[in-house]
Design a protein around this motif. Structure first.
Motif, mmCIF file in Angstrom:
data_model
loop_
_atom_site.group_PDB
_atom_site.id
_atom_site.type_symbol
_atom_site.label_atom_id
_atom_site.label_comp_id
_atom_site.label_asym_id
_atom_site.label_seq_id
_atom_site.Cartn_x
_atom_site.Cartn_y
_atom_site.Cartn_z
ATOM 1 N N CYS A 1 0.744 -1.166 -0.084
ATOM 2 C CA CYS A 1 -0.061 0.113 0.086
ATOM 3 C C CYS A 1 1.104 1.165 -0.040
ATOM 4 N N TYR B 1 0.265 4.391 1.044
ATOM 5 C CA TYR B 1 -0.231 5.120 2.151
ATOM 6 C C TYR B 1 0.714 5.064 3.545
ATOM 7 N N CYS B 2 0.290 4.424 4.541
ATOM 8 C CA CYS B 2 0.974 4.812 5.906
ATOM 9 C C CYS B 2 1.978 3.604 6.011
ATOM 10 N N VAL C 1 2.300 1.414 8.263
ATOM 11 C CA VAL C 1 1.997 0.004 8.696
ATOM 12 C C VAL C 1 2.596 -0.750 7.242
ATOM 13 N N GLY C 2 2.623 -0.453 6.191
ATOM 14 C CA GLY C 2 2.967 -0.795 5.206
ATOM 15 C C GLY C 2 2.243 -2.332 4.808
ATOM 16 N N CYS C 3 0.928 -2.247 4.827
ATOM 17 C CA CYS C 3 0.087 -3.430 4.371
ATOM 18 C C CYS C 3 0.437 -3.919 2.899
ATOM 19 N N ILE D 1 -7.210 -4.172 4.661
ATOM 20 C CA ILE D 1 -6.860 -2.945 4.300
ATOM 21 C C ILE D 1 -7.856 -1.762 4.707
ATOM 22 N N CYS D 2 -7.454 -0.530 5.117
ATOM 23 C CA CYS D 2 -8.197 0.542 5.535
ATOM 24 C C CYS D 2 -8.746 1.297 4.466
ATOM 25 N N LYS E 1 -8.226 4.105 3.269
ATOM 26 C CA LYS E 1 -7.197 4.649 2.471
ATOM 27 C C LYS E 1 -6.650 3.863 1.562
ATOM 28 N N GLY E 2 -5.908 2.703 2.156
ATOM 29 C CA GLY E 2 -5.422 1.805 1.099
ATOM 30 C C GLY E 2 -6.356 1.343 -0.027
ATOM 31 N N PRO F 1 -4.426 2.425 10.873
ATOM 32 C CA PRO F 1 -5.799 1.823 11.190
ATOM 33 C C PRO F 1 -5.493 0.361 11.132
ATOM 34 N N ILE F 2 -4.829 -0.541 10.347
ATOM 35 C CA ILE F 2 -4.785 -1.922 10.293
ATOM 36 C C ILE F 2 -3.823 -2.266 11.492
HETATM 37 FE FE1 SF4 Z 1 -2.423 1.247 3.650
HETATM 38 FE FE2 SF4 Z 1 -4.343 1.353 5.433
HETATM 39 FE FE3 SF4 Z 1 -2.514 -0.415 5.600
HETATM 40 FE FE4 SF4 Z 1 -1.800 2.146 6.220
HETATM 41 S S1 SF4 Z 1 -3.190 0.767 7.337
HETATM 42 S S2 SF4 Z 1 -0.646 0.693 4.977
HETATM 43 S S3 SF4 Z 1 -2.931 3.043 4.697
HETATM 44 S S4 SF4 Z 1 -4.073 -0.206 3.973
#
Ligand code: SF4
Length: 690
Positions: A12, A14-15, A17-19, A47-48, A50-51, A181-182
């Motif tokens: 992902c 975005y954040c 966490v690196g999903c 995933i949240c 945003k992802g 979030p995740i």
């Molecule tokens: Fe992406 Fe959301 Fe996971 Fe962050 S928590 S890496 S924004 S899916």
């Protein structure tokens, strides 16, 4: 080949966490969509919001598709050849006329390890250490404190071991419910379901508060302190621990140094006075101290509410003090753990896109370290540390004549955005590599259109030090180039050799030679799981938690150092009677360059707003939902009022995501002296209806 076989596993964008996400390319770019990846290493398929919306920006109509050069104040399309000629010509001219330190280079955690590695190498080959990245703005102070006192500027533990082993989560100035979030819903929630306690320390009640129903149970606590009073609050906690004999004496004696300094600092410390200063009942802080100290394993999570202060380094040092005196470091489920922002938030610093360190945090002014890197690179690196982000934009038009910006948006991300714009106008030359026409790119002389997260490969390092591979799903616009290709071409045109790499893996192979904690990694070994650094030799599995035996400091001991309260540089007065504090929303991402263009995300929050306590609203005659103007010494914005008890009385809270009314028109660019991080979290402000 079936559709499922064609899907690509990547990360992902975005954040921190690196999903892991799995993306089906589809017949055309707009058809790109997610498919399940149930055993993704970090997030197991979740995933949240945003992802889930990440593909929306890839084929967006605003994408930059061709190089642009400015002529008579207007952009026109140009060939890549003309754009490169102009960039190289201007870089050569600036060096000849003003010297290499007249250029500044900005990397970004939105871009990958290989790209930031090559950009910092370009800056150093050019002859300057004026290279920095956006993590300066979020956790420079955290990195400083952790490196100095424990050894590594990173999470001491990993999300998985925290979930399994921690009994208490002490979350100060961080909001994982919204920003990670995740991590929050998968790891922390699971631990809470199994009995872990959450103690949240924050001036703002937020999604973290709500996600654990903190206000509604006796087990969890929310200490809603006044902005900028984190040191006195932690000093109350530490003094309570000392007075009750809750310290881990064996750990303190055998594994730490500096305890006497902490005792001296707190000798005449008045807990009642400090609790009053924090705006939190003393008995609540004492109870929180007991919960933390009595836990088998207690983990501290720290965020930008701690780091973005002029006392940011000391804020984090005091968290380290608490962890060390209670022996909560070096085991699963413990430690001091910064929850950091972007998907490559850790890696951008790891690979040396900083003015004072080379790859692997090797100090640039350490002759031995510098020489070992020079031996691989084949050129000399200047020995003096360079300027940081804010120092570069402050010097723009003075000692700095040009800027090379890769994926960064300082008009929106730096404090006092009006100042940044003024300074950018003073520059002789700006080149911006980006995917959209950002608020900063508008000031550029040349814009180089880059590819998005879904179009290129490389590695990113997430908030718990896990290095993971991103893989290209599909190319969308034929005339765009990858950031790596662009920097490689500029370097090759400028210097002939040292920048001509076949692909990201080729760059990674050089990176691991100069970055000891990555030395044991290869693309093959990273596979789909990734590896937590440090990984010194191939076959090392990486460390899920650090400092089991000793700390990576010179003495091998964890460094304790007492700290005293330092108020924010601006405190309320007659003219500006409120304290403005800032934070981000789950649905937007930092400067909003991508998230404001994502229909799903923008629908949730199409505009900025400000949280005001009901008592303050009454005092200023503000009704819920009406427009208010917020003013600081640097600027003003007009936003919708959200009257809520979520924010502490006397403080107001808003966000930096929206170009039309960004919090960073108001924030203060005063810096922590050591880490050079700005004080985003506390500025004096006034409110006016309309
Ligand atoms: Fe992406 Fe959301 Fe996971 Fe962050 S928590 S890496 S924004 S899916």
């Amino acid at each position: 080949m079936t559709e499922e076989q064609e899907a690509v596993k990547t990360i992902c964008p975005y954040c921190g966490v690196g999903c892991g996400i799995k993306v089906q390319p589809g017949a055309k770019p707009g058809d790109m969509r997610f498919v399940p990846w149930g055993d993704a290493p970090v997030n197991e398929g979740r995933i949240c919001i945003k992802g889930g919306a990440a593909t929306e920006v890839v084929d967006h109509e605003d994408r930059l598709t061709d190089p642009l050069v400015k002529e008579d104040g207007e952009f026109r399309e140009a060939s890549w050849g003309e754009a490169f000629d102009r960039v190289v010509g201007e870089l050569e001219r600036i060096r000849e006329e003003h010297g290499p330190d007249a250029m500044g280079f900005f990397g970004s955690s939105k871009t990958m390890n290989e790209e930031n590695y090559l950009l910092q190498k370009l800056a150093r080959r050019y002859g300057t250490n004026n290279v920095d990245n956006c993590t300066r703005m979020c956790h420079a102070s955290t990195v400083w404190a952790l490196r100095t006192s424990l050894g590594a500027g990173a999470m001491t533990n990993s999300m998985a071991d925290l979930e399994e082993a921690a009994d208490v989560f002490w979350i100060q100035g961080a909001n994982p419910g919204e920003q990670h979030p995740i991590a929050n819903s998968q790891y922390f929630r699971q631990a809470v379901l199994e009995g872990a306690t959450v103690i949240q320390v924050d001036p703002h009640a937020n999604k973290t508060t709500r996600s654990f129903q903190i206000e509604e149970t006796d087990r969890h606590m929310h200490l809603q302190l006044n902005p900028g009073t984190d040191i006195p609050l932690l000093n109350v906690v530490i003094k309570t621990v000392l007075e009750n004999g809750w310290i881990d004496e064996e750990f303190v004696a055998e594994r730490t140094e500096g305890f006497e300094h902490l005792e001296e600092t707190l000798a005449d410390f008045d807990r009642e006075e400090a609790a009053e200063q924090c705006g939190v009942p003393l008995e609540d802080i004492e109870l929180a101290a007991e919960k933390y100290a009595m836990a088998n394993n207690a983990a501290i999570f720290t965020g930008m509410g701690m780091s973005q202060h002029t006392c940011g380094v000391d804020n984090v040092q005091n968290e380290i003090n608490l962890a060390l005196v209670t022996g909560n470091v070096g085991r699963p489920g413990t430690g001091v753990n910064p929850l950091r922002g972007q998907n490559n938030v850790q890696g951008t610093c790891d690979v040396g896109a900083m003015p004072n360190v080379l790859p692997g945090y090797q100090p640039v002014d350490d002759d031995e370290a510098r020489k070992s890197v020079e031996a691989v690179w084949g050129f000399e690196v200047p020995p003096e540390p360079g300027l940081t982000n804010v120092e570069i934009t402050r010097a723009a038009g003075d000692t700095v004549a040009g800027l090379y910006i890769m994926g960064e948006n300082p008009v929106m991300s730096e404090p006092d955005g009006n100042r940044v714009e003024e300074r950018l106008r003073e520059l002789e030359f700006i080149v911006a590599q980006d995917i959209f026409m950002t608020e900063t790119a508008k000031y550029a002389d040349v814009i180089l259109p880059a590819t998005t997260w879904a179009e290129r490969g490389g590695t990113v390092t997430n908030t718990d030090r896990r290095v993971q591979r991103m893989r290209p799903v599909r190319k969308v616009h034929g005339n765009t180039k990858h950031d790596l290709e662009i920097v490689s071409e500029v370097g090759t045109r400028l210097f002939g050799e040292g920048f001509d790499f076949e692909d990201p893996e080729d760059v990674f192979e050089e990176l691991r030679q100069v970055c000891p904690s990555y030395h044991g990694m290869t693309y093959d070994l990273l596979g789909e799981e990734g590896i937590h650094w440090p990984c010194y030799e191939p076959g090392d599995e990486g460390d899920p938690y650090l400092y089991e035996e000793s700390f990576d400091t010179e003495s091998g001991l964890g460094h304790i150092e007492g700290v005293r309260h330092q108020p924010p540089r601006e405190t309320p007065d007659e003219e500006y009677p409120m304290i403005l504090t800032t934070a981000r929303l789950e649905e937007h991402y930092n400067t909003g360059t991508m998230s404001r263009r994502s229909p799903t995300l923008n629908r949730q929050h199409p505009e900025n707003f400000v949280d005001i306590h009901p008592n303050d609203a009454e005092r200023y005659g503000v009704s819920d939902g009406e427009d208010v103007t917020i003013r600081s010494r640097r600027g003003e914005i007009t936003v919708r009022a959200n009257v809520t008890e979520a924010i502490k009385e006397g403080s107001i809270w808003t966000t930096p995501h929206f170009a039309a009314a960004s919090a960073n028109r108001l924030t203060n660019d005063v810096l922590d002296e050591r880490a050079k991080i700005p004080e985003y979290k506390a500025a004096a402000a006034e409110i006016e209806v309309g």
